[in-house]
Motif scaffolding. Sequence first.
Motif, PDB file in Angstrom:
ATOM      1  N   ARG A   1       0.854  -1.203   0.000  1.00  0.00           N
ATOM      2  CA  ARG A   1       0.000   0.000   0.000  1.00  0.00           C
ATOM      3  C   ARG A   1       0.882   1.243   0.000  1.00  0.00           C
ATOM      4  O   ARG A   1       2.084   1.178   0.263  1.00  0.00           O
ATOM      5  N   ASP A   2       0.246   2.377  -0.303  1.00  0.00           N
ATOM      6  CA  ASP A   2       0.967   3.655  -0.284  1.00  0.00           C
ATOM      7  C   ASP A   2       0.724   4.369   1.040  1.00  0.00           C
ATOM      8  O   ASP A   2      -0.397   4.355   1.553  1.00  0.00           O
ATOM      9  N   PHE A   3       1.745   5.006   1.537  1.00  0.00           N
ATOM     10  CA  PHE A   3       1.663   5.751   2.797  1.00  0.00           C
ATOM     11  C   PHE A   3       2.376   7.086   2.620  1.00  0.00           C
ATOM     12  O   PHE A   3       3.219   7.234   1.739  1.00  0.00           O
ATOM     13  N   THR A   4       2.024   8.022   3.496  1.00  0.00           N
ATOM     14  CA  THR A   4       2.860   9.220   3.603  1.00  0.00           C
ATOM     15  C   THR A   4       3.562   9.141   4.945  1.00  0.00           C
ATOM     16  O   THR A   4       2.924   8.882   5.969  1.00  0.00           O
ATOM     17  N   GLY A   5       4.868   9.329   4.935  1.00  0.00           N
ATOM     18  CA  GLY A   5       5.621   9.302   6.185  1.00  0.00           C
ATOM     19  C   GLY A   5       6.121  10.696   6.510  1.00  0.00           C
ATOM     20  O   GLY A   5       6.648  11.383   5.631  1.00  0.00           O
ATOM     21  N   THR A   6       5.944  11.093   7.777  1.00  0.00           N
ATOM     22  CA  THR A   6       6.528  12.361   8.215  1.00  0.00           C
ATOM     23  C   THR A   6       7.849  12.047   8.902  1.00  0.00           C
ATOM     24  O   THR A   6       7.881  11.219   9.816  1.00  0.00           O
ATOM     25  N   LEU A   7       8.907  12.687   8.449  1.00  0.00           N
ATOM     26  CA  LEU A   7      10.218  12.397   9.041  1.00  0.00           C
ATOM     27  C   LEU A   7      10.277  13.002  10.444  1.00  0.00           C
ATOM     28  O   LEU A   7      10.229  14.226  10.599  1.00  0.00           O
ATOM     29  N   THR A   8      10.366  12.116  11.462  1.00  0.00           N
ATOM     30  CA  THR A   8      10.406  12.609  12.847  1.00  0.00           C
ATOM     31  C   THR A   8      11.789  12.423  13.466  1.00  0.00           C
ATOM     32  O   THR A   8      12.053  12.928  14.547  1.00  0.00           O
TER      33      THR A   8
ATOM     34  N   THR B   1       1.012   7.683   8.282  1.00  0.00           N
ATOM     35  CA  THR B   1      -0.353   8.136   8.574  1.00  0.00           C
ATOM     36  C   THR B   1      -1.228   6.990   9.074  1.00  0.00           C
ATOM     37  O   THR B   1      -2.174   7.197   9.812  1.00  0.00           O
ATOM     38  N   GLU B   2      -0.919   5.762   8.658  1.00  0.00           N
ATOM     39  CA  GLU B   2      -1.638   4.596   9.181  1.00  0.00           C
ATOM     40  C   GLU B   2      -0.675   3.428   9.324  1.00  0.00           C
ATOM     41  O   GLU B   2       0.400   3.441   8.729  1.00  0.00           O
ATOM     42  N   PRO B   3      -1.071   2.410  10.092  1.00  0.00           N
ATOM     43  CA  PRO B   3      -0.139   1.305  10.329  1.00  0.00           C
ATOM     44  C   PRO B   3       0.168   0.518   9.063  1.00  0.00           C
ATOM     45  O   PRO B   3      -0.684   0.359   8.194  1.00  0.00           O
ATOM     46  N   MET B   4       1.402   0.030   8.964  1.00  0.00           N
ATOM     47  CA  MET B   4       1.789  -0.840   7.849  1.00  0.00           C
ATOM     48  C   MET B   4       2.117  -2.220   8.421  1.00  0.00           C
ATOM     49  O   MET B   4       2.997  -2.358   9.269  1.00  0.00           O
ATOM     50  N   ALA B   5       1.392  -3.226   7.944  1.00  0.00           N
ATOM     51  CA  ALA B   5       1.703  -4.603   8.368  1.00  0.00           C
ATOM     52  C   ALA B   5       2.843  -5.121   7.505  1.00  0.00           C
ATOM     53  O   ALA B   5       2.838  -4.930   6.285  1.00  0.00           O
ATOM     54  N   PHE B   6       3.844  -5.736   8.116  1.00  0.00           N
ATOM     55  CA  PHE B   6       4.951  -6.312   7.339  1.00  0.00           C
ATOM     56  C   PHE B   6       5.604  -7.437   8.133  1.00  0.00           C
ATOM     57  O   PHE B   6       5.384  -7.579   9.340  1.00  0.00           O
TER      58      PHE B   6
ATOM     59  N   TYR C   1      14.563   0.458   0.953  1.00  0.00           N
ATOM     60  CA  TYR C   1      15.294   0.451   2.226  1.00  0.00           C
ATOM     61  C   TYR C   1      14.607  -0.516   3.191  1.00  0.00           C
ATOM     62  O   TYR C   1      13.386  -0.464   3.373  1.00  0.00           O
ATOM     63  N   SER C   2      15.416  -1.375   3.806  1.00  0.00           N
ATOM     64  CA  SER C   2      14.889  -2.377   4.740  1.00  0.00           C
ATOM     65  C   SER C   2      14.404  -1.694   6.014  1.00  0.00           C
ATOM     66  O   SER C   2      15.042  -0.756   6.488  1.00  0.00           O
ATOM     67  N   VAL C   3      13.329  -2.222   6.575  1.00  0.00           N
ATOM     68  CA  VAL C   3      12.793  -1.643   7.808  1.00  0.00           C
ATOM     69  C   VAL C   3      13.552  -2.230   8.996  1.00  0.00           C
ATOM     70  O   VAL C   3      13.709  -3.448   9.103  1.00  0.00           O
ATOM     71  N   ALA C   4      14.029  -1.344   9.876  1.00  0.00           N
ATOM     72  CA  ALA C   4      14.816  -1.791  11.028  1.00  0.00           C
ATOM     73  C   ALA C   4      13.967  -1.923  12.283  1.00  0.00           C
ATOM     74  O   ALA C   4      14.390  -2.540  13.260  1.00  0.00           O
ATOM     75  N   SER C   5      12.778  -1.327  12.266  1.00  0.00           N
ATOM     76  CA  SER C   5      11.928  -1.395  13.451  1.00  0.00           C
ATOM     77  C   SER C   5      11.082  -2.665  13.419  1.00  0.00           C
ATOM     78  O   SER C   5      10.973  -3.325  12.386  1.00  0.00           O
TER      79      SER C   5
ATOM     80  N   ALA D   1       3.844  -0.445  14.190  1.00  0.00           N
ATOM     81  CA  ALA D   1       3.508  -0.375  12.769  1.00  0.00           C
ATOM     82  C   ALA D   1       3.396   1.016  12.147  1.00  0.00           C
ATOM     83  O   ALA D   1       3.516   1.154  10.933  1.00  0.00           O
ATOM     84  N   THR D   2       3.179   2.074  12.940  1.00  0.00           N
ATOM     85  CA  THR D   2       3.101   3.396  12.306  1.00  0.00           C
ATOM     86  C   THR D   2       4.452   4.120  12.323  1.00  0.00           C
ATOM     87  O   THR D   2       4.607   5.166  11.701  1.00  0.00           O
ATOM     88  N   ARG D   3       5.405   3.558  13.044  1.00  0.00           N
ATOM     89  CA  ARG D   3       6.713   4.223  13.155  1.00  0.00           C
ATOM     90  C   ARG D   3       7.748   3.304  12.524  1.00  0.00           C
ATOM     91  O   ARG D   3       8.005   2.228  13.021  1.00  0.00           O
ATOM     92  N   ILE D   4       8.317   3.714  11.394  1.00  0.00           N
ATOM     93  CA  ILE D   4       9.329   2.843  10.801  1.00  0.00           C
ATOM     94  C   ILE D   4      10.699   3.514  10.845  1.00  0.00           C
ATOM     95  O   ILE D   4      10.828   4.719  10.652  1.00  0.00           O
TER      96      ILE D   4
END
Length: 350
Positions: free
Chosen positions: A104-111, A128-133, A151-155, A160-163
């Motif tokens: 799915r498509d998401f928008t991520g805010t860089l925090t 903006t919403e959780p991503m299942a992976f 880029y591989s997810v490290a979290s 799920a909403t914070r990658i």
Amino acid sequence: MRTYTITVEPLGAEVACRADQTVLDACLRDGVWLPHACTHGTCGTCKARVLDGDLDLGDASPYALLDSERDDGAALVCVARPRGDVTIEGEVDVEEGVDIHPVRDFTGTLTGLADVAPDVRRLVLELTEPMAFNAGQYVQLRTPGGQTRPYSVASAPAAATRIELHVKRSRNGAATDGWIFKDLAVGDQVPVSGPYGQFSFRPAREQPVLLLAGGTGLAPMKSIIQFIRQNGGGLRVVLYHGAATVADLYEHAWLEEFAAAHPWFEYRPALSREEHRGRRGRVPALLAEDYPRAAGNVAYVCGSPEFVADTMKALMKARLFPRDIYREDFFDSADRAAGTNVVRSPLIRR
Ligand SMILES: Cc1cc2nc3c(=O)[nH]c(=O)nc-3n(C[C@H](O)[C@H](O)[C@H](O)COP(=O)(O)OP(=O)(O)OC[C@H]3O[C@@H](n4cnc5c(N)ncnc54)[C@H](O)[C@@H]3O)c2cc1C
Ligand code: FES
């Protein structure tokens, strides 16, 4: 935009695919699994047979899809787009215990944006919403210039909403030198899609785990370790992290604390240019010393294609069968141009 029907055999599944969309993208978004690794026409993992209809073969590397294979009706579905209704045959089997999460498509805010080692940045994106992976999978970031980069997810999947991502700088690289290490700033909105890839922890396998990471190949391993902890630990896990010097060992303190708190986990830095705890050497060399026989383990290998190839050789020399090894090669544009990384053995898993 015209939409065509892709029929995926032997499932008989029918997927709607826009003319400007790749066959793989349409299938993964619809929850129809097809094998894939790089998603950029480089590795050949997504090769499928076209049984009927016409595909635009797109930007397939001539090393990953040979002329003879094109002539025989093969396509790399990660870059192929439909010119009409098409039927393809793919290897649709999914290993036991591996969940399928539609892309799915998401928008991520860089925090979060931090320099954690020379030429390595840690990015934290709030979606903006959780991503299942699955632990080990990757996302694609869209650069302001319109390129996509994996880029591989490290979290951990549970957050799920914070990658979290770990990015190494590539000299003159479009995404890294041209954006992530240049003008990307906290607060920026980043288009993210995912999850992608078949390099993920296999929860159904109960053998001891070897995690073998080169540089930012540590990212998926950090996700895997946290996933195992959240699921109660129990397995013995040994992580080798390859780097040049102590300064390059990012996440060092976190990993040492994690190892101290979890007796089932061991962390072994492998430094090529300095000694650490009385040892010095690249991951394949230390592995060969520690594991004259590695049979009985399941290994996960991730890093540059050169790191992965060298580590695979060490594992096979230690009698670990390809069915017990999972790999993720961090291909980039230079690898694609050189065509050196296509894995042709069907026994080698990605
Ligand atoms: C599945 C997967 C997961 C990945 N996960 C990670 C991760 O977690 N962390 C990470 O750091 N990286 C990861 N990567 C690598 C990452 O996606 C990028 O390839 C990397 O960040 C470089 O991107 P770039 O746009 O900056 O460089 P690019 O523009 O792709 O260029 C890379 C290098 O190639 C050179 N180059 C460009 N074009 C050519 C050409 N035509 N011929 C020869 N040389 C050329 C450039 O000068 C540069 O040095 C992953 C890759 C894959 C496939
Ligand atoms: S996934 Fe299609 S070539 Fe790599």
